[in-house]
Design a protein around this motif. Structure first.
Motif, PDB file in Angstrom:
ATOM      1  N   SER A 150       0.830  -1.210   0.000  1.00 30.65           N
ATOM      2  CA  SER A 150       0.000   0.000   0.000  1.00 30.65           C
ATOM      3  C   SER A 150       0.861   1.256   0.000  1.00 30.65           C
ATOM      4  CB  SER A 150      -0.950   0.003   1.204  1.00 30.65           C
ATOM      5  OG  SER A 150      -0.222  -0.015   2.417  1.00 30.65           O
ATOM      6  N   THR A 151       1.979   1.225   0.717  1.00 28.23           N
ATOM      7  CA  THR A 151       2.864   2.386   0.746  1.00 28.23           C
ATOM      8  C   THR A 151       3.721   2.455  -0.512  1.00 28.23           C
ATOM      9  OG1 THR A 151       2.900   2.126   3.147  1.00 28.23           O
ATOM     10  CG2 THR A 151       4.440   3.702   2.208  1.00 28.23           C
ATOM     11  N   GLU A 152       4.054   1.303  -1.101  1.00 25.55           N
ATOM     12  CA  GLU A 152       4.716   1.313  -2.414  1.00 25.55           C
ATOM     13  C   GLU A 152       3.844   2.061  -3.431  1.00 25.55           C
ATOM     14  OE1 GLU A 152       7.019  -3.026  -2.228  1.00 25.55           O
ATOM     15  OE2 GLU A 152       5.153  -2.806  -3.340  1.00 25.55           O
ATOM     16  N   LYS A 153       2.537   1.828  -3.378  1.00 23.02           N
ATOM     17  CA  LYS A 153       1.619   2.510  -4.282  1.00 23.02           C
ATOM     18  C   LYS A 153       1.685   4.028  -4.071  1.00 23.02           C
ATOM     19  CE  LYS A 153      -3.319   2.446  -5.607  1.00 23.02           C
ATOM     20  NZ  LYS A 153      -3.745   3.783  -5.175  1.00 23.02           N
ATOM     21  N   LEU A 154       1.720   4.451  -2.819  1.00 27.18           N
ATOM     22  CA  LEU A 154       1.843   5.881  -2.520  1.00 27.18           C
ATOM     23  C   LEU A 154       3.166   6.443  -3.037  1.00 27.18           C
ATOM     24  CD1 LEU A 154       0.490   6.176   1.143  1.00 27.18           C
ATOM     25  CD2 LEU A 154      -0.556   7.102  -0.936  1.00 27.18           C
ATOM     26  N   LEU A 155       4.243   5.667  -2.905  1.00 33.24           N
ATOM     27  CA  LEU A 155       5.553   6.108  -3.388  1.00 33.24           C
ATOM     28  C   LEU A 155       5.514   6.350  -4.886  1.00 33.24           C
ATOM     29  CD1 LEU A 155       8.551   6.588  -2.525  1.00 33.24           C
ATOM     30  CD2 LEU A 155       8.970   4.196  -3.145  1.00 33.24           C
ATOM     31  N   LEU A 156       4.899   5.420  -5.627  1.00 34.50           N
ATOM     32  CA  LEU A 156       4.774   5.569  -7.080  1.00 34.50           C
ATOM     33  C   LEU A 156       3.931   6.773  -7.453  1.00 34.50           C
ATOM     34  CD1 LEU A 156       4.166   1.852  -8.136  1.00 34.50           C
ATOM     35  CD2 LEU A 156       6.245   3.196  -8.531  1.00 34.50           C
ATOM     36  N   GLU A 157       2.876   7.014  -6.690  1.00 35.34           N
ATOM     37  CA  GLU A 157       1.956   8.109  -7.010  1.00 35.34           C
ATOM     38  C   GLU A 157       2.501   9.470  -6.599  1.00 35.34           C
ATOM     39  OE1 GLU A 157      -1.487   6.845  -4.910  1.00 35.34           O
ATOM     40  OE2 GLU A 157      -2.162   5.468  -6.501  1.00 35.34           O
ATOM     41  N   THR A 158       3.420   9.490  -5.641  1.00 30.79           N
ATOM     42  CA  THR A 158       3.926  10.758  -5.097  1.00 30.79           C
ATOM     43  C   THR A 158       5.182  11.242  -5.802  1.00 30.79           C
ATOM     44  OG1 THR A 158       3.041  10.104  -2.935  1.00 30.79           O
ATOM     45  CG2 THR A 158       4.590  11.948  -2.963  1.00 30.79           C
ATOM     46  N   TYR A 159       6.045  10.311  -6.206  1.00 29.93           N
ATOM     47  CA  TYR A 159       7.330  10.687  -6.795  1.00 29.93           C
ATOM     48  C   TYR A 159       7.521  10.002  -8.144  1.00 29.93           C
ATOM     49  CZ  TYR A 159       8.096  12.171  -2.007  1.00 29.93           C
ATOM     50  OH  TYR A 159       7.946  12.766  -0.787  1.00 29.93           O
ATOM     51  N   SER A 177       4.960  -7.205   0.355  1.00 26.37           N
ATOM     52  CA  SER A 177       5.764  -6.134  -0.234  1.00 26.37           C
ATOM     53  C   SER A 177       6.119  -6.485  -1.676  1.00 26.37           C
ATOM     54  CB  SER A 177       7.049  -5.925   0.572  1.00 26.37           C
ATOM     55  OG  SER A 177       6.758  -5.567   1.906  1.00 26.37           O
ATOM     56  N   THR A 178       6.680  -5.468  -2.385  1.00 26.12           N
ATOM     57  CA  THR A 178       7.201  -5.668  -3.746  1.00 26.12           C
ATOM     58  C   THR A 178       6.117  -6.259  -4.658  1.00 26.12           C
ATOM     59  OG1 THR A 178       9.303  -6.193  -2.640  1.00 26.12           O
ATOM     60  CG2 THR A 178       9.257  -6.382  -5.014  1.00 26.12           C
ATOM     61  N   SER A 179       5.081  -5.478  -4.866  1.00 25.19           N
ATOM     62  CA  SER A 179       3.941  -5.926  -5.664  1.00 25.19           C
ATOM     63  C   SER A 179       4.298  -6.015  -7.151  1.00 25.19           C
ATOM     64  CB  SER A 179       2.774  -4.953  -5.496  1.00 25.19           C
ATOM     65  OG  SER A 179       3.094  -3.700  -6.085  1.00 25.19           O
ATOM     66  N   HIS A 180       3.452  -6.719  -7.901  1.00 28.62           N
ATOM     67  CA  HIS A 180       3.640  -6.811  -9.356  1.00 28.62           C
ATOM     68  C   HIS A 180       3.586  -5.421  -9.982  1.00 28.62           C
ATOM     69  CE1 HIS A 180       3.675 -11.150  -9.603  1.00 28.62           C
ATOM     70  NE2 HIS A 180       2.606 -11.207  -8.837  1.00 28.62           N
ATOM     71  N   ARG A 181       2.664  -4.578  -9.514  1.00 33.57           N
ATOM     72  CA  ARG A 181       2.568  -3.229 -10.076  1.00 33.57           C
ATOM     73  C   ARG A 181       3.856  -2.457  -9.833  1.00 33.57           C
ATOM     74  NH1 ARG A 181      -0.953   2.090  -8.135  1.00 33.57           N
ATOM     75  NH2 ARG A 181       0.097   3.484  -9.572  1.00 33.57           N
ATOM     76  N   PHE A 182       4.389  -2.565  -8.620  1.00 36.65           N
ATOM     77  CA  PHE A 182       5.623  -1.852  -8.283  1.00 36.65           C
ATOM     78  C   PHE A 182       6.755  -2.297  -9.207  1.00 36.65           C
ATOM     79  CE2 PHE A 182       9.249  -0.970  -5.320  1.00 36.65           C
ATOM     80  CZ  PHE A 182       9.035   0.394  -5.199  1.00 36.65           C
ATOM     81  N   LEU A 183       6.886  -3.603  -9.424  1.00 31.67           N
ATOM     82  CA  LEU A 183       7.936  -4.121 -10.299  1.00 31.67           C
ATOM     83  C   LEU A 183       7.742  -3.662 -11.740  1.00 31.67           C
ATOM     84  CD1 LEU A 183       8.249  -7.748  -8.889  1.00 31.67           C
ATOM     85  CD2 LEU A 183       9.901  -5.891  -8.623  1.00 31.67           C
ATOM     86  N   ARG A 184       6.492  -3.653 -12.199  1.00 34.02           N
ATOM     87  CA  ARG A 184       6.224  -3.196 -13.573  1.00 34.02           C
ATOM     88  C   ARG A 184       6.585  -1.727 -13.756  1.00 34.02           C
ATOM     89  NH1 ARG A 184       1.344  -6.134 -13.011  1.00 34.02           N
ATOM     90  NH2 ARG A 184       0.243  -4.171 -12.629  1.00 34.02           N
ATOM     91  N   GLU A 185       6.345  -0.923 -12.732  1.00 35.54           N
ATOM     92  CA  GLU A 185       6.596   0.522 -12.833  1.00 35.54           C
ATOM     93  C   GLU A 185       8.084   0.846 -12.827  1.00 35.54           C
ATOM     94  OE1 GLU A 185       4.619   3.181 -13.131  1.00 35.54           O
ATOM     95  OE2 GLU A 185       2.647   2.230 -13.052  1.00 35.54           O
ATOM     96  N   ILE A 186       8.849   0.208 -11.959  1.00 34.34           N
ATOM     97  CA  ILE A 186      10.257   0.602 -11.814  1.00 34.34           C
ATOM     98  C   ILE A 186      11.202  -0.274 -12.644  1.00 34.34           C
ATOM     99  CG2 ILE A 186       9.842   1.580  -9.521  1.00 34.34           C
ATOM    100  CD1 ILE A 186      11.236  -0.869  -8.337  1.00 34.34           C
TER     101      ILE A 186
END
Length: 202
Positions: A150-159, A177-186
């Motif tokens: 949930s906080t990874e999502k905020l990190l992506l949306e904020t910065y 932690s380390t969601s599929h969305r997070f990996l796809r984004e970075i």
């Protein structure tokens, strides 16, 4: 636990300083690694959050290595914990300057740059942690402590994060932690998975 040494052109940084649970002192392990490389001082030490598997080696480390600056999350009076009090006391004992992160902090690391992102939420220590991006040219390494999805999502949306070459997997590989969305984004090229003993509770 977690402890990551970074060095560029005579400047050394450390993100977290190991586990309270390690059989061999984690602060001593960091100091030994520094001896191997010939690095005699830490210019910047970032503690992502106040858990003993990330800050447990601080006492041993400060007994052996000079640390110029300690970067830590800010806390409200209600949030202050026993461990954060120990950290402040150790910094005072060894004359280490403490800086609290309220906004994005940009720090020079030789020919690299450290971006320290402030906590994005409050209420649970893992989610209140700092994130650290180390950039050197087109190389970027990201450390997010024990941040959950949930906080990874905020990190992506904020910065606006760059494509990442090395990702230090959050929360020691936790399934939260380390969601599929997070990996796809970075789009990390390499992931580093810290080891934590089965007896750890944090």
């Amino acid at each position: 636990g977690a402890a990551t040494l970074l060095h560029s052109h005579g400047v050394t940084a450390l993100v977290d300083c190991g586990s309270h649970y390690s059989q061999r002192g984690s602060g001593a392990s960091v100091a030994d690694a520094m001896d191997t490389y010939g690095w005699d001082a830490v210019d910047i030490l970032v503690l992502t959050h106040y858990h003993r598997d990330h800050a447990g080696g601080l006492c041993e480390l400060l007994a052996r290595v000079s640390v110029a600056k300690l970067i830590v999350p800010w806390e409200t009076e209600e949030e202050k914990s026993e461990l954060s009090g120990e950290v402040r006391a150790l910094a005072q004992r060894y004359g280490v300057q403490i800086e609290y992160v309220y906004d994005v902090m940009t720090l020079s690391l030789g020919e690299a740059v450290l971006m320290v992102y402030p906590q994005l939420t409050h209420g649970e220590v893992n989610e209140e942690g700092l994130s650290v991006l180390c950039s050197a040219g087109e190389f970027d390494a990201l450390m997010t402590g024990d941040m959950g999805t949930s906080t990874e999502k905020l990190l992506l949306e904020t910065y606006e994060l760059p494509d990442i070459e090395v990702l230090f997997v959050a929360h020691h590989g936790s399934k939260y932690s380390t969601s599929h969305r997070f990996l796809r984004e970075i789009m990390p090229e390499v992931v580093d998975l810290p080891w934590v003993p089965a007896t750890a509770t944090e």
